[in-house]
Design a protein around this motif. Structure first.
Motif, short mmCIF file in Angstrom:
data_model
loop_
_atom_site.label_atom_id
_atom_site.label_comp_id
_atom_site.label_asym_id
_atom_site.label_seq_id
_atom_site.Cartn_x
_atom_site.Cartn_y
_atom_site.Cartn_z
N ASP B 11 -38.06 50.03 -43.63
CA ASP B 11 -38.27 52.03 -43.31
C ASP B 11 -37.02 51.56 -41.79
N GLU B 13 -34.26 52.63 -39.68
CA GLU B 13 -33.66 53.60 -39.06
C GLU B 13 -32.91 52.79 -37.65
N HIS B 15 -30.32 54.14 -34.65
CA HIS B 15 -28.83 55.40 -34.53
C HIS B 15 -29.21 55.17 -33.11
N ASP B 42 -25.58 62.07 -32.21
CA ASP B 42 -26.38 60.67 -32.87
C ASP B 42 -25.59 60.64 -34.16
N VAL B 44 -26.14 57.35 -36.97
CA VAL B 44 -27.24 56.38 -38.07
C VAL B 44 -26.21 55.51 -38.74
N ASP B 47 -30.12 53.98 -41.74
CA ASP B 47 -30.75 54.64 -42.78
C ASP B 47 -31.87 54.60 -43.84
N LYS B 48 -33.55 54.35 -43.41
CA LYS B 48 -34.31 53.83 -44.12
C LYS B 48 -34.05 52.99 -44.55
N ARG B 225 -22.06 53.81 -45.34
CA ARG B 225 -22.46 54.44 -44.52
C ARG B 225 -24.43 53.83 -44.24
N GLY B 226 -25.40 53.00 -44.27
CA GLY B 226 -26.05 52.85 -43.87
C GLY B 226 -27.22 53.06 -44.73
N LYS B 227 -26.68 53.37 -45.67
CA LYS B 227 -27.92 53.61 -46.74
C LYS B 227 -27.98 52.47 -48.30
#
Lengths: 267, 244
Positions: B11, B13, B15, B42, B44, B47-48, B225-227
């Protein structure tokens, strides 16, 4: 705690390599090389003691002014060089910090070590002046490393604080160079301490107070005691020197630790 | 179970506070503070993200520019601390994030080899033992005592690669570095990486060259995109990625 000691041990070769890199680069391609570290303080001593000796009408028979000056100046130069070098060290180490994991305090610590090496070279100049001005040898001279050690710990503490803050506020570089100049005049280096002791009125009172809370005064005074006066400072002065070093080292470590995780976003 | 994992990302994250402009002076800072204009955006970057990389795996990460690949590698190698979540790493990591990070161009190659070795946390003894091997691999013996600033970028990369791969790390992180050097040296690098893989080293590769990923990796993660968009074996993920 045990973990961080292990990390320190693992990276101590890096500390050595970075310091030797700085030494090599400083003297590479200069004809006189290391001699500059000796010539520089000698030339400074000649100019400043001539000018200030006359201006302040120092009584050379009671005070060996050239020796007095060069000992104080050597220690102050060490402090000023170490902190000035260290404060930008994290910024200049940015290319490394962004790419590999290294404990970040290595950078300010390395600059202090580099200045310590330079200080040891400058000690040759101090010895030359002491021989030339016929300082009576004394066994206390063997204790020369004690004040250096105190001052080193203090410089590392100040460097940790400065190098961490400079990442966020680059103005500090300019501010610090002004502060160092002021600090030098508030430390008895180019004037004899008796001048301050004899000063009258409110300004004299203020000057005396300022010097009493000035850590560098105690280090410089210690250095002079063992090198030129053949005395060993008492327990109280040792405690003061140790206290200043320890307090600043702890504050420095805490400040650095708190700020270091966000360095990478600002360099 | 965790014994068999080389890297466990849980998980995570990341930022970033992106201030609109960089405030680098006291004056600016206080003026903005007074006007209450110290806004941060902010951003990110991750993300998780959760992923388990087993020991001995060759793991590829694909994704477009700005999808968070390099950020993830930096989090795994400890350069960045994640804002949330945790990363567990079992074993030593050799980051090949950028070759020759930490070379000082004023020094000679010989001096730089030792400096770079200590940057990577190798001991002096290890470096002395492996010095000849490094020089041999990089084929730079005749230029050993010339200042590094006179080297070409290919020559710098050769030495960088040779140093980073002398020890057998448990985890090797490779970020787009196989694109340097001539094809002869690239082949040599790939051979060395395959050699390490067969020796049980876990390898994490980031690359835009999808053929390279297909050729080398067993499992692939696709970041967008970070996921995490997809994690799976190499053919399924690569085919889906190519179709997108």
């Amino acid at each position: 705690m045990k973990g961080s000691l292990q990390v320190f041990k693992k990276y101590s070769p890096l500390l050595y390599d970075l310091t030797s890199r700085d030494v090599k680069i400083k003297y590479r391609r200069s004809v006189l090389g290391l001699a500059w570290s000796i010539l520089n303080p000698l030339l400074m001593m000649i100019v400043l003691t001539t000018v200030f000796g006359h201006l302040l009408k120092v009584d050379m028979t009671t005070l060996n002014f050239p020796v007095y000056f060069i000992i104080g100046n050597t220690m102050f130069s060490f402090f000023s060089e170490a902190t000035t070098g260290a404060m930008t060290s994290v910024i200049y180490g940015g290319s490394l910090i962004k790419k590999v994991y290294i404990p970040k305090y290595i950078f300010p610590l390395e600059k202090c070590l580099f200045s310590l090496v330079n200080l040891l070279f400058s000690m040759i100049a101090v010895v030359i002046v002491m021989l030339f001005r016929q300082v009576t040898p004394s066994w206390t001279m063997l204790l020369f490393f004690v004040p250096i050690l105190y001052c080193f710990v203090f410089a590392v503490g100040v460097s940790l604080i400065l190098s961490a803050l400079t990442v966020y506020f680059r103005d500090l570089m300019h501010l610090w160079s002004i502060l160092l100049t002021v600090w030098m005049y508030l430390t008895p280096i180019i004037y004899p301490m008796s001048l301050i002791e004899d000063a009258t009125g409110l300004s004299g009172q203020i000057l005396r107070t300022v010097i009493q809370i000035n850590p560098l005064y105690y280090f410089v005074d210690y250095f002079r005691s063992v090198l030129m006066f053949g005395t060993v400072p008492g327990l109280q002065q040792n405690l003061i020197c140790f206290g200043f070093g320890a307090v600043f080292l702890i504050i420095g470590a805490l400040v650095f630790k708190k700020l270091q995780n966000r360095f990478i976003l600002h360099i | 179970m965790t014994q068999q994992l080389a890297v466990q990302v849980k998980d995570v994250e990341m930022h970033f506070n992106m201030s609109k402009e960089k405030l680098e002076s006291f004056k600016e800072y206080f003026v903005k503070l007074m006007k209450r204009q110290l806004y941060f955006e902010d951003f990110v970057a991750l993300d998780k993200v959760s992923v388990d990389i087993p020991k001995g795996d060759v793991f590829g990460i694909v994704g477009l520019n700005g999808s968070g690949k390099s950020t993830l590698l930096k989090v795994i190698s400890g350069i960045l601390k994640p804002t949330k979540g945790s990363v567990t790493v079992n074993g030593s990591i050799a980051p090949l994030i950028e070759l020759g990070a930490g070379f000082d161009m004023e020094l000679t190659a010989r001096e730089n080899i030792f400096l770079n070795g200590s940057v990577l946390g190798y001991s002096r003894k290890q470096m002395k033992e492996r010095f000849d091997e490094i020089v041999e691999f990089s084929e730079m013996r005749e230029f050993l005592d010339a200042p590094m600033k006179n080297y070409s970028s290919g020559m710098v990369a050769r030495i960088g690669f040779a140093i980073a791969t002398i020890t057998r790390p448990d985890i090797l992180i490779v970020d787009e570095i196989l694109a340097v050097g001539d094809f002869h040296f690239q082949e040599k690098c790939e051979r060395r990486i395959s050699e390490m893989m067969s020796g049980g080293t876990t390898v994490i590769i980031v690359s835009h060259a999808i053929e390279q990923i297909e050729r080398l990796c067993k499992h692939v993660m696709w970041l967008e995109r970070g996921k995490v968009k997809m994690i799976g074996d190499v053919t399924t993920v690569c085919n889906a990625y190519k179709e997108s």
